[in-house]
Design an enzyme around this catalytic site. Sequence first.
Site, PDB file in Angstrom:
ATOM      1  N   ASP A  90       0.826  -1.204   0.000  1.00  0.00           N
ATOM      2  CA  ASP A  90       0.000   0.000   0.000  1.00  0.00           C
ATOM      3  C   ASP A  90       0.866   1.262   0.000  1.00  0.00           C
ATOM      4  O   ASP A  90       2.100   1.198  -0.023  1.00  0.00           O
ATOM      5  CB  ASP A  90      -0.934  -0.042   1.218  1.00  0.00           C
ATOM      6  CG  ASP A  90      -2.307   0.536   0.903  1.00  0.00           C
ATOM      7  OD1 ASP A  90      -2.383   1.447   0.063  1.00  0.00           O
ATOM      8  OD2 ASP A  90      -3.300   0.074   1.506  1.00  0.00           O
ATOM      9  N   ASP A  94      -9.362   3.444  -3.860  1.00  0.00           N
ATOM     10  CA  ASP A  94     -10.097   2.288  -3.346  1.00  0.00           C
ATOM     11  C   ASP A  94     -11.527   2.270  -3.883  1.00  0.00           C
ATOM     12  O   ASP A  94     -12.224   3.295  -3.884  1.00  0.00           O
ATOM     13  CB  ASP A  94     -10.152   2.336  -1.817  1.00  0.00           C
ATOM     14  CG  ASP A  94      -8.822   2.004  -1.186  1.00  0.00           C
ATOM     15  OD1 ASP A  94      -7.872   1.681  -1.918  1.00  0.00           O
ATOM     16  OD2 ASP A  94      -8.725   2.081   0.055  1.00  0.00           O
TER      17      ASP A  94
END
Length: 647
Positions: A119, A175
Amino acid sequence: MGWNDWNTFNCEVSEDLIEETTDVIVSSGLKAAGYEYVNIDDCWMAPQRDAAGNLRADPVKFPGGIKAIADYVHAKGLKLGIYQSASTHTCKGLPGSLGFESQDARSFAAWDVDFLKYDNCWHTQGVAARQRFTAMRDALRATGRPIVYSMSNYGLDGVTSWGPSTGHMWRTEHDILLDWKSVLSNYRSNVVLPSIAGPGGWNDPDMLQVGRGLTYEQDKSHFSLWAQMAAPLMAGNDLREASAQTLSVLGNRKVIAVDQDPLGRQGVRIASTGGLDVLAKPLADGDVSVVLFNSTDSPARISTTAARAGLPAAASYVLEDLWADTTRTSSGTISADVPPHGVVMYRVSAAVPSTVTLAAGGSGTLWSRTGTFATGSYGDGWSRAGGPEFTRLTSTGTGRTVRYYGVAGGRVFGQDLDTTTGAWSGWQELPGNATGVRDIAAARVGNVVHLQIAGWDGSMWTQTGDYDTGRFNENWTMVESAGRSDLTALTSVASGTLVRVYGVAYGRVYGQDLDTLTGAWSGWHELPGGATGVKDIAASLVGTTVHLQIIGGDRALWTQIGDYNAGRFDPAWTRVGGSGLDRLTSTAQGTSVHVYAVTTTRGVGHARLDTGAGTWSAWQTLTGEDVALFDLTASTTADERATPSVP
């Protein structure tokens, strides 16, 4: 393909959840459908590293540790994924990997982890994204364990330019949320990037929201669009509570086959008007997947044609509806009434016999003849095509055009054949003034032709050109990684953004790769099997399998297969047969490979490999005019699907 806990469970992850989900993936049939990875997202680790700086699993959530979970997942025939961040902290404030890349990668390898989602949250200490993500790539490689590297930096920092050379998959948007507008946003950001995806590296529009509250039509559309874009399919729902309807979407094997098709092409949006989209995705067997997508709030009729989707001309086409599980025929129109937020997804095939065009140099000029791929019949003889006497030839074809490149008098020439009319464009010398050329090979990546030659001193040189215009760069470039290795024969194949070149030097077989995005060559390495005295080499690609053929020191045909994506080959060569062989070429269509060889008596022999059964036909000599030939090349054109273009 697999499952990730984040969309549904956020930080409520645990050992029990992972084990129970693993069991459901197996029992529900999703494993058999292709789902392979069980991925743990954020919140799996303890708040602090140990005294030695090592990551630790949260002792409450994972009392047995990550290695125990990996063992459980592996025992079920699946693979385990884990999460980290390219920063000082993860998104939930736990220890990140910035500055600890090598140490953390060694931990993941020691735990037998198979997948890393990396991430991009929190503090990065001013270190550029590419540097941070490359550091973890290098650390993972240094472990020696194959770990799929998924880069989650939301399509930022120019990742689409360096992602393909850094990871196996890279996020192209923020996301995804449990909201239809979010699904559309991620789709629209991803669909415009087909040129950078291919075997070994994939655009990632994020995990699936199927089975989490969207409508059934939206679920089908979401799944179809991700499959059409060759995107990773990572379920994000609670599989333990999944309905039969949800499992029918996630487990649709015909749609999954499109996503996982070995050709590895991302679908191209060939039309988009008023919220109505058409996507076309060429498949390894020559079919084309066509998605008609209605993103609007009203029913709509969406239409395209087989020609627009990239299929060849044919009297009729078979349209297989992958959701309705029905088939119908069409003369060329591909259309359907599509519900709001819905899709119709077809697998389209054309019953067109593929045509093999052979060209050969000898007896003072160039000769050609055509045949039918399926039957192996090649007419009555050779036709004079004109031009100088070519001692080495190669070709690359698409649609109904074949581009030929040949060596005559040590120099390099090119010309085109329109296989529909039989018209040749006329030979012209390529720029760069190459002399003393020993052999030539060609491979096509997108619209770029990559030529390789063995120069007079045995070194390898390369040049690129535009396939459509036929224009090439002004100069040849020496491939420094190849060195002066006394190359006498070359062949090459391409898929995605990678070109694999195979050469013969000192009678032995070597291979190296070109990353067309970075321009970097890997350097030669000898292929296994210990072949010696090799006279010539040819290669064909069937799906993700490279089929190499060589003429051995005994003048017979030998073969070896390898994995295109991994670059690994079988440990030994297999003798096929034949005798007195001198020069070699091959071409593939569907699951068959046809091999042609000029013999020492200057005739041409032919054999066919059924890659599904692994069986070869007997060698046969092509009949016809007695022409003394030196080299030949083969292209299969009539059944080849042209890549759709964006209007």
